[in-house]
Design a protein around this motif. Structure first.
Motif, short mmCIF file in Angstrom:
data_model
loop_
_atom_site.label_atom_id
_atom_site.label_comp_id
_atom_site.label_asym_id
_atom_site.label_seq_id
_atom_site.Cartn_x
_atom_site.Cartn_y
_atom_site.Cartn_z
N LEU A 1 137.61 32.76 135.02
CA LEU A 1 137.16 33.87 135.79
C LEU A 1 136.06 33.48 137.17
O LEU A 1 136.08 34.16 138.13
CB LEU A 1 136.21 34.80 134.92
N VAL A 2 135.33 32.50 137.04
CA VAL A 2 134.56 32.04 137.91
C VAL A 2 135.36 31.22 139.10
O VAL A 2 136.00 30.25 138.93
CB VAL A 2 133.43 31.23 137.41
N ARG A 3 135.25 31.65 140.15
CA ARG A 3 135.85 30.75 141.41
C ARG A 3 135.49 29.44 141.64
O ARG A 3 134.40 29.05 141.07
CB ARG A 3 135.45 31.53 142.87
N PRO A 4 136.19 28.71 141.90
CA PRO A 4 135.92 27.16 142.31
C PRO A 4 134.67 27.16 142.84
O PRO A 4 134.48 28.05 144.01
CB PRO A 4 137.09 26.84 143.26
N SER A 5 133.74 26.33 142.71
CA SER A 5 132.39 26.41 143.34
C SER A 5 131.48 27.35 142.89
O SER A 5 130.26 27.17 143.28
CB SER A 5 132.52 26.13 144.82
N GLY A 6 131.88 28.41 141.93
CA GLY A 6 131.14 29.27 141.59
C GLY A 6 130.01 28.72 140.65
O GLY A 6 130.12 27.47 139.97
N VAL A 7 129.03 29.71 140.01
CA VAL A 7 128.06 29.19 139.42
C VAL A 7 128.00 29.78 137.90
O VAL A 7 128.28 31.00 137.88
CB VAL A 7 126.75 29.65 140.10
N LEU A 8 127.56 29.05 136.87
CA LEU A 8 127.28 29.61 135.63
C LEU A 8 125.92 29.57 135.33
O LEU A 8 125.50 28.34 135.37
CB LEU A 8 128.21 28.94 134.48
N TYR A 9 125.18 30.51 135.11
CA TYR A 9 123.77 30.46 134.49
C TYR A 9 123.72 30.95 133.14
O TYR A 9 124.08 31.74 132.44
CB TYR A 9 123.14 31.59 135.47
N LEU A 10 123.26 29.73 132.57
CA LEU A 10 123.24 29.80 130.88
C LEU A 10 121.86 29.77 130.25
O LEU A 10 121.09 28.80 130.73
CB LEU A 10 124.32 28.61 130.46
N SER A 11 121.69 30.43 129.26
CA SER A 11 120.44 30.20 128.60
C SER A 11 120.71 30.33 127.21
O SER A 11 121.49 31.13 126.69
CB SER A 11 119.60 31.45 128.67
N ASP A 12 120.33 29.26 126.38
CA ASP A 12 120.88 29.18 124.97
C ASP A 12 119.31 28.18 124.25
O ASP A 12 118.35 27.91 124.78
CB ASP A 12 121.99 28.50 124.85
N VAL A 13 119.76 28.00 123.02
CA VAL A 13 118.60 27.56 122.12
C VAL A 13 119.24 26.23 121.57
O VAL A 13 120.22 26.03 120.88
CB VAL A 13 118.24 28.33 120.90
N PRO A 14 118.59 24.94 122.07
CA PRO A 14 118.78 23.55 121.39
C PRO A 14 118.31 23.44 119.82
O PRO A 14 117.66 24.49 119.31
CB PRO A 14 118.19 22.70 122.19
N LEU A 15 118.75 22.46 118.90
CA LEU A 15 118.12 22.30 117.78
C LEU A 15 116.65 22.25 117.93
O LEU A 15 116.00 21.70 118.54
CB LEU A 15 118.64 21.05 117.24
N GLN A 16 115.97 23.11 116.81
CA GLN A 16 114.65 22.80 116.84
C GLN A 16 114.15 21.86 115.57
O GLN A 16 114.93 21.45 114.95
CB GLN A 16 113.99 24.20 116.35
N SER A 17 112.88 21.13 115.87
CA SER A 17 112.54 20.37 114.90
C SER A 17 111.55 20.67 113.90
O SER A 17 111.03 19.77 112.94
CB SER A 17 111.96 19.04 115.81
N ASP A 18 111.01 21.84 114.03
CA ASP A 18 110.09 22.45 112.90
C ASP A 18 110.82 22.22 111.63
O ASP A 18 111.92 22.49 111.45
CB ASP A 18 109.40 23.63 113.40
N GLU A 19 109.90 22.46 110.45
CA GLU A 19 110.20 22.47 109.21
C GLU A 19 111.19 23.40 108.84
O GLU A 19 112.12 23.49 108.04
CB GLU A 19 109.36 22.10 108.33
N ARG A 20 110.96 24.69 109.41
CA ARG A 20 111.40 25.90 109.13
C ARG A 20 112.84 25.95 109.59
O ARG A 20 113.88 26.15 108.68
CB ARG A 20 110.83 27.31 109.51
N HIS A 21 113.07 25.63 110.79
CA HIS A 21 114.29 25.51 110.98
C HIS A 21 115.24 24.41 110.62
O HIS A 21 116.59 24.63 110.35
CB HIS A 21 114.31 25.32 112.89
N VAL A 22 114.78 23.19 110.62
CA VAL A 22 115.39 22.24 109.77
C VAL A 22 116.14 22.57 108.23
O VAL A 22 117.10 22.20 107.99
CB VAL A 22 114.62 20.87 109.65
N ARG A 23 115.32 23.14 107.66
CA ARG A 23 115.65 23.95 106.65
C ARG A 23 116.68 24.79 106.46
O ARG A 23 117.72 24.72 105.66
CB ARG A 23 114.38 24.42 105.78
N ARG A 24 116.73 25.44 107.35
CA ARG A 24 117.73 26.56 107.57
C ARG A 24 119.18 25.78 108.08
O ARG A 24 120.00 26.21 107.54
CB ARG A 24 117.40 27.71 108.91
#
Length: 231
Positions: free
Chosen positions: A135-158
């Motif tokens: 859908l995005v034309r050649p040379s078009g742009v994708l603006y992404l926002s997301d979450v990388p792996l977290q290092s805190d104890e609560r997330h690691v446990r999850r």
């Protein structure tokens, strides 16, 4: 604009987790749109697809900023209905299958805000990215926002609990007490997924972002990626 549905089938199309038709549809989404970053790469006259627009929070912001050619799509009926109640002037549409009813290269840019964080399966993520590459034309742009792996104890446990409950799931998939299903990624996984579908990362910005759950924050990342030029 009234909502509509695309009925064209596609194998491996992303499924809607039931959370987004109930509890999740009442949540306030939090990942911020960086206006300066957007304006650096996307001109006002651009045709923009807000893929996974939810209730149109960012679609509305884009229109307020003066972007006229903005179209939001989402697979959750509850979220689209909420969006049309709150922003009846916006172009928000329900889709239930891929491909979307737009021609190849219909958009100059696309937003992908925390879609990969809720489309948790590898095959479904590749289906989303393949559709955006179409859908995005050649040379078009994708603006992404997301979450990388977290290092805190609560997330690691999850993460560990999620892996133990279903060893077939990618590491980083977890459930929340209110029934949500989410995925955090190794940063390299996001880059490789973009690259696999012809997008090259041009800029990457880390930030702290509030989550859907009151009082919690995570480290997140915003990425500007450009689709390869044709030929």
């Amino acid at each position: 604009m009234a909502s509509s549905e695309s009925s064209a089938p596609r194998p491996g199309r992303p499924a809607v987790h039931g959370f987004w038709e109930g509890t999740g549809a009442a949540k306030t989404f939090t990942h911020p749109l960086d206006h300066g970053l957007l304006e650096q790469y996307v001109p006002r006259e651009a045709r923009i697809l807000d893929y996974g627009c939810g209730y149109g929070r960012l679609t509305a912001q884009l229109v307020e900023l003066g972007y006229g050619g903005v179209h939001g799509v989402d697979p959750s009926r509850a979220l689209i209905e909420r969006g049309l109640r709150e922003h009846p002037e916006l172009r928000l549409e329900l889709f239930t299958a891929l491909p979307l009813p737009f021609a190849d290269g219909s958009f100059d840019a696309a937003l992908l805000f925390v879609v990969l964080g809720v489309v948790t399966g590898d095959a479904d993520q590749h289906a989303v990215m393949a559709e955006l590459a179409r859908l995005v034309r050649p040379s078009g742009v994708l603006y992404l926002s997301d979450v990388p792996l977290q290092s805190d104890e609560r997330h690691v446990r999850r993460y560990e609990e999620g892996a133990a409950a279903d060893p077939g799931r990618p590491y980083g998939v977890f459930t929340t007490p209110d029934g949500g299903l989410f995925r955090h990624h190794r940063p390299q996984e996001l880059r490789e997924l973009l690259h696999a579908h012809g997008f090259t990362v041009e800029e990457e910005r880390p930030m702290a972002t509030a989550t859907l759950h009151h009082g919690e924050t995570t480290r997140s990342v915003q990425v500007i990626a450009r689709r390869a030029a044709s030929g």
